[in-house]
Write a protein that holds these residues in place. Structure first.
Motif, PDB file in Angstrom:
ATOM      1  N   GLN A 149      14.288  11.073  -5.413  1.00  0.00           N
ATOM      2  CA  GLN A 149      13.322  11.370  -4.889  1.00  0.00           C
ATOM      3  C   GLN A 149      11.825   9.898  -4.734  1.00  0.00           C
ATOM      4  OE1 GLN A 149      11.233  14.901  -5.150  1.00  0.00           O
ATOM      5  NE2 GLN A 149      10.570  14.720  -2.833  1.00  0.00           N
ATOM      6  N   VAL A 150      11.337  10.111  -5.484  1.00  0.00           N
ATOM      7  CA  VAL A 150      10.737   8.381  -5.627  1.00  0.00           C
ATOM      8  C   VAL A 150      10.844   7.165  -5.851  1.00  0.00           C
ATOM      9  CG1 VAL A 150       9.525   6.942  -7.172  1.00  0.00           C
ATOM     10  CG2 VAL A 150       9.004   9.314  -7.307  1.00  0.00           C
ATOM     11  N   GLU A 151      12.509   6.756  -5.549  1.00  0.00           N
ATOM     12  CA  GLU A 151      12.958   5.769  -5.430  1.00  0.00           C
ATOM     13  C   GLU A 151      13.588   5.666  -3.843  1.00  0.00           C
ATOM     14  OE1 GLU A 151      14.810   4.295  -9.573  1.00  0.00           O
ATOM     15  OE2 GLU A 151      16.288   5.066  -8.305  1.00  0.00           O
ATOM     16  N   GLN A 152      13.994   6.814  -3.349  1.00  0.00           N
ATOM     17  CA  GLN A 152      14.331   6.921  -1.730  1.00  0.00           C
ATOM     18  C   GLN A 152      12.918   6.583  -1.235  1.00  0.00           C
ATOM     19  OE1 GLN A 152      15.206  11.169  -1.045  1.00  0.00           O
ATOM     20  NE2 GLN A 152      16.901  10.671   1.090  1.00  0.00           N
ATOM     21  N   TYR A 153      11.712   6.500  -1.315  1.00  0.00           N
ATOM     22  CA  TYR A 153      11.015   6.628  -0.580  1.00  0.00           C
ATOM     23  C   TYR A 153       9.953   5.228  -1.224  1.00  0.00           C
ATOM     24  CZ  TYR A 153      11.401  11.376   1.152  1.00  0.00           C
ATOM     25  OH  TYR A 153      11.571  12.249   1.910  1.00  0.00           O
ATOM     26  N   TYR A 154       9.963   4.602  -2.244  1.00  0.00           N
ATOM     27  CA  TYR A 154       9.034   3.980  -2.676  1.00  0.00           C
ATOM     28  C   TYR A 154       9.876   2.608  -3.452  1.00  0.00           C
ATOM     29  CZ  TYR A 154       5.718   7.577  -1.783  1.00  0.00           C
ATOM     30  OH  TYR A 154       5.373   9.254  -1.185  1.00  0.00           O
ATOM     31  N   GLY A 155      11.582   2.829  -3.747  1.00  0.00           N
ATOM     32  CA  GLY A 155      12.038   1.819  -4.187  1.00  0.00           C
ATOM     33  C   GLY A 155      12.385   1.902  -5.723  1.00  0.00           C
ATOM     34  N   LYS A 186       0.914  -1.577  -0.106  1.00  0.00           N
ATOM     35  CA  LYS A 186      -0.181  -0.125   0.204  1.00  0.00           C
ATOM     36  C   LYS A 186       0.822   1.174  -0.276  1.00  0.00           C
ATOM     37  CE  LYS A 186      -4.215   1.593   2.460  1.00  0.00           C
ATOM     38  NZ  LYS A 186      -5.208   1.660   1.575  1.00  0.00           N
ATOM     39  N   LEU A 187       0.816   2.221  -0.985  1.00  0.00           N
ATOM     40  CA  LEU A 187       1.383   3.141  -0.707  1.00  0.00           C
ATOM     41  C   LEU A 187       0.953   4.541  -0.700  1.00  0.00           C
ATOM     42  CD1 LEU A 187       2.465   3.015  -4.928  1.00  0.00           C
ATOM     43  CD2 LEU A 187       3.776   2.205  -2.266  1.00  0.00           C
ATOM     44  N   PRO A 188       1.747   5.512   0.038  1.00  0.00           N
ATOM     45  CA  PRO A 188       0.956   6.745   0.467  1.00  0.00           C
ATOM     46  C   PRO A 188       0.397   7.197  -0.423  1.00  0.00           C
ATOM     47  CG  PRO A 188       3.305   6.837   0.935  1.00  0.00           C
ATOM     48  CD  PRO A 188       2.629   5.909   0.249  1.00  0.00           C
ATOM     49  N   MET A 189      -0.285   8.245  -0.242  1.00  0.00           N
ATOM     50  CA  MET A 189      -1.064   8.955  -1.573  1.00  0.00           C
ATOM     51  C   MET A 189       0.521  10.512  -2.156  1.00  0.00           C
ATOM     52  SD  MET A 189      -3.944   8.167  -1.946  1.00  0.00           S
ATOM     53  CE  MET A 189      -4.681   9.141  -3.073  1.00  0.00           C
ATOM     54  N   GLU A 190       0.960  10.361  -1.385  1.00  0.00           N
ATOM     55  CA  GLU A 190       2.245  11.514  -1.510  1.00  0.00           C
ATOM     56  C   GLU A 190       2.985  10.547  -3.321  1.00  0.00           C
ATOM     57  OE1 GLU A 190       2.103   9.909   1.436  1.00  0.00           O
ATOM     58  OE2 GLU A 190       1.596  11.518   2.586  1.00  0.00           O
ATOM     59  N   PHE A 191       3.090   9.432  -2.613  1.00  0.00           N
ATOM     60  CA  PHE A 191       3.341   8.882  -4.212  1.00  0.00           C
ATOM     61  C   PHE A 191       2.702   9.000  -5.987  1.00  0.00           C
ATOM     62  CE2 PHE A 191       3.399   4.760  -7.184  1.00  0.00           C
ATOM     63  CZ  PHE A 191       4.402   5.429  -6.899  1.00  0.00           C
ATOM     64  N   TYR A 192       1.805   9.449  -6.092  1.00  0.00           N
ATOM     65  CA  TYR A 192       0.998   9.221  -6.541  1.00  0.00           C
ATOM     66  C   TYR A 192       1.294  11.105  -7.350  1.00  0.00           C
ATOM     67  CZ  TYR A 192      -1.447   5.246  -5.501  1.00  0.00           C
ATOM     68  OH  TYR A 192      -0.806   3.554  -5.670  1.00  0.00           O
ATOM     69  N   PRO A 193       1.268  11.713  -6.696  1.00  0.00           N
ATOM     70  CA  PRO A 193       1.887  13.354  -7.590  1.00  0.00           C
ATOM     71  C   PRO A 193       2.889  13.361  -8.229  1.00  0.00           C
ATOM     72  CG  PRO A 193       0.449  13.709  -5.177  1.00  0.00           C
ATOM     73  CD  PRO A 193       0.415  12.211  -5.268  1.00  0.00           C
ATOM     74  N   LEU A 194       3.496  12.641  -6.900  1.00  0.00           N
ATOM     75  CA  LEU A 194       5.533  12.420  -7.808  1.00  0.00           C
ATOM     76  C   LEU A 194       5.616  11.518  -8.704  1.00  0.00           C
ATOM     77  CD1 LEU A 194       7.365  11.647  -4.256  1.00  0.00           C
ATOM     78  CD2 LEU A 194       7.912  13.390  -6.185  1.00  0.00           C
ATOM     79  N   MET A 195       5.493   9.954  -9.181  1.00  0.00           N
ATOM     80  CA  MET A 195       4.982   9.669  -9.913  1.00  0.00           C
ATOM     81  C   MET A 195       3.853  10.352 -11.291  1.00  0.00           C
ATOM     82  SD  MET A 195       6.794   7.200 -10.135  1.00  0.00           S
ATOM     83  CE  MET A 195       5.974   5.834 -11.129  1.00  0.00           C
ATOM     84  N   GLU A 196       3.392  10.823 -10.915  1.00  0.00           N
ATOM     85  CA  GLU A 196       2.457  11.711 -12.238  1.00  0.00           C
ATOM     86  C   GLU A 196       3.809  13.390 -12.869  1.00  0.00           C
ATOM     87  OE1 GLU A 196      -0.947  15.741 -12.078  1.00  0.00           O
ATOM     88  OE2 GLU A 196      -1.513  13.508 -11.442  1.00  0.00           O
TER      89      GLU A 196
END
Length: 88
Positions: free
Chosen positions: A57-63, A5-15
């Motif tokens: 930044q994305v990889e630091q938090y989510y892999g 499960k990913l936090p909501m902050e993930f999606y704006p970063l991926m966008e």
């Protein structure tokens, strides 16, 4: 495979990362036909640098987002963690 499960902050970063990728693709196509456009080259290089920052930044938090040495792995090996970018 369990999808974490990913936090909501993930999606704006991926966008943001996807938008930068779109700009880079478009600039690449433009530069293929206008190789001497110095302003476009500068914009491409700036966007490429910005992409690296957002990717980090994305990889630091989510892999890792890419394999084959394009992304570092955490410990333990976390390439198999999901969701993968194409699963979004």
């Amino acid at each position: 495979m369990n999808q974490k499960k990913l936090p909501m902050e993930f999606y704006p970063l991926m966008e943001q990362l996807q938008a930068v990728d779109f700009v880079l693709v478009e600039l690449t196509l433009y530069l293929d036909t206008h190789p001497n456009d110095q302003a476009a080259i500068q914009q491409f290089n700036e966007m490429a640098q910005y992409r690296q920052q957002v990717k980090h930044q994305v990889e630091q938090y989510y892999g890792p987002l890419q394999q084959f040495g394009n992304s570092y792995s955490g410990y333990p090996w976390n390439w198999s963690d999901s969701p993968w970018p194409w699963q979004l």
